[in-house]
Design an enzyme around this catalytic site. Structure first.
Site, short mmCIF file in Angstrom:
data_model
loop_
_atom_site.label_atom_id
_atom_site.label_comp_id
_atom_site.label_asym_id
_atom_site.label_seq_id
_atom_site.Cartn_x
_atom_site.Cartn_y
_atom_site.Cartn_z
N ALA A 174 -12.05 -14.31 -5.00
CA ALA A 174 -11.70 -14.33 -6.44
C ALA A 174 -10.24 -13.93 -6.64
O ALA A 174 -9.54 -14.48 -7.49
CB ALA A 174 -12.62 -13.40 -7.22
N MET A 229 0.81 -1.21 0.00
CA MET A 229 0.00 0.00 0.00
C MET A 229 0.85 1.27 0.00
O MET A 229 0.46 2.29 0.55
CB MET A 229 -0.96 -0.02 1.20
CG MET A 229 -1.87 -1.24 1.22
SD MET A 229 -2.75 -1.55 -0.35
CE MET A 229 -4.18 -0.51 -0.11
N HIS A 285 -5.50 -5.58 -7.83
CA HIS A 285 -6.34 -4.50 -7.34
C HIS A 285 -7.77 -5.02 -7.23
O HIS A 285 -8.25 -5.71 -8.13
CB HIS A 285 -6.28 -3.30 -8.30
CG HIS A 285 -7.10 -2.14 -7.82
ND1 HIS A 285 -6.70 -1.33 -6.77
CD2 HIS A 285 -8.30 -1.69 -8.21
CE1 HIS A 285 -7.63 -0.43 -6.55
NE2 HIS A 285 -8.62 -0.62 -7.41
C1 GAR Z 1 -6.28 -6.97 -1.47
O1 GAR Z 1 -7.69 -6.89 -1.57
C2 GAR Z 1 -5.63 -6.25 -2.63
O2 GAR Z 1 -6.34 -6.39 -3.84
C3 GAR Z 1 -5.65 -4.83 -2.15
O3 GAR Z 1 -5.30 -4.91 -0.79
C4 GAR Z 1 -5.77 -6.16 -0.28
C5 GAR Z 1 -4.61 -6.84 0.41
O4 GAR Z 1 -5.03 -7.99 1.10
N1 GAR Z 1 -4.73 -4.01 -2.90
C6 GAR Z 1 -4.99 -2.75 -3.26
O5 GAR Z 1 -5.99 -2.16 -2.93
C7 GAR Z 1 -3.90 -2.12 -4.12
N2 GAR Z 1 -4.40 -0.94 -4.76
P1 GAR Z 1 -4.00 -9.12 1.48
O6 GAR Z 1 -2.86 -8.43 2.25
O7 GAR Z 1 -4.77 -10.04 2.36
O8 GAR Z 1 -3.53 -9.76 0.23
#
Ligand code: GAR
Length: 218
Positions: free
Chosen positions: A175, A92, A111
């Site tokens: 998904a 992030m 994303h």
């Molecule tokens: C996920 O939903 C990913 O798509 C999002 O953060 C989350 C991380 O979850 N990423 C973004 O929003 C990037 N712009 P995780 O740490 O459990 O994989």
């Protein structure tokens, strides 16, 4: 088959990282995860990587004077691991153009929306506010603009009448966990490659109906 040396960058819980590690634990998977790096030392994903037997390290962005210094250190760590490909998985922190260009066409991001709709944060609340009937997720090649770049694969899920951001987000996340390993496999073995602003697919890649993962191996 040469398995591409892959680093996963995280900032949080790392559930997408876990799905990539699981896929890459199979010898026939075309990518091998050589390092997990978090810009937050307290990211729960770091312990999950270690539990999976993967080298994990924190590079705390707060300990650097600015973005350039942080990215220089990150670049050095990636090169120390002789990385071919980078997967951003809930990373992030915005990456600046010089870093993105240094890893051009070798860095993927996931994303939680059907890009180019809803880049940025709070995607699920914004999708609900817009009244869309389908939501989903996108794996794309990273370009300097946020949440933009050639789209490797997308998956969509329905938006149901009683959804709130949390319920929709959980459906999209499930998904994501299927899509990212699939997209990385296509990209790592050259079945999905960058051509200009788009992705070109190799022979034997089929495009099923819109609610399945797309594209799929034939
Ligand atoms: C996920 O939903 C990913 O798509 C999002 O953060 C989350 C991380 O979850 N990423 C973004 O929003 C990037 N712009 P995780 O740490 O459990 O994989």
């Amino acid at each position: 088959m040469t398995r591409r040396r892959t680093a996963i960058l995280i900032s949080g819980r790392g559930s997408n990282m876990v799905s990539l590690l699981e896929a890459a634990s199979h010898a026939e998977f075309p990518a091998r995860v050589v390092a997990v790096i978090s810009n937050r030392p307290d990211a729960p994903g770091l312990a999950r990587a270690v539990a999976a037997g993967i080298h994990a390290e924190a590079l705390d962005h707060k300990r650097f004077a600015g973005r350039a210094a942080f990215e220089e250190a990150l670049d050095a760590r990636l090169r120390a691991h002789d990385v071919d490909l980078i997967c951003l998985a809930g990373f992030m922190r915005l990456l600046t153009a010089p870093f993105v260009e240094a890893w051009r066409d070798r860095m993927l991001n996931i994303h939680p929306s059907l890009l180019p709709a809803f880049p940025g944060l709070d995607t699920h609340a914004r999708a609900l506010a817009a009244g869309v009937r389908f939501a989903g997720c996108t794996v794309h090649v990273v370009r300097p603009e946020m949440d933009a770049g050639p789209i490797v694969a997308q998956a969509c899920v329905p938006v149901l009448p009683d959804d709130d951001a949390e319920r929709l987000g959980a459906r999209v996340l499930a998904a994501e966990h299927r899509l990212y390993p699939h997209a990385l496999a296509l990209f790592a073995r050259g079945a999905a490659r960058v051509e200009g602003d788009h992705i070109a697919y190799g022979q034997g890649i089929a495009f099923p109906d819109a609610t399945a993962l797309a594209p799929l191996d034939g």
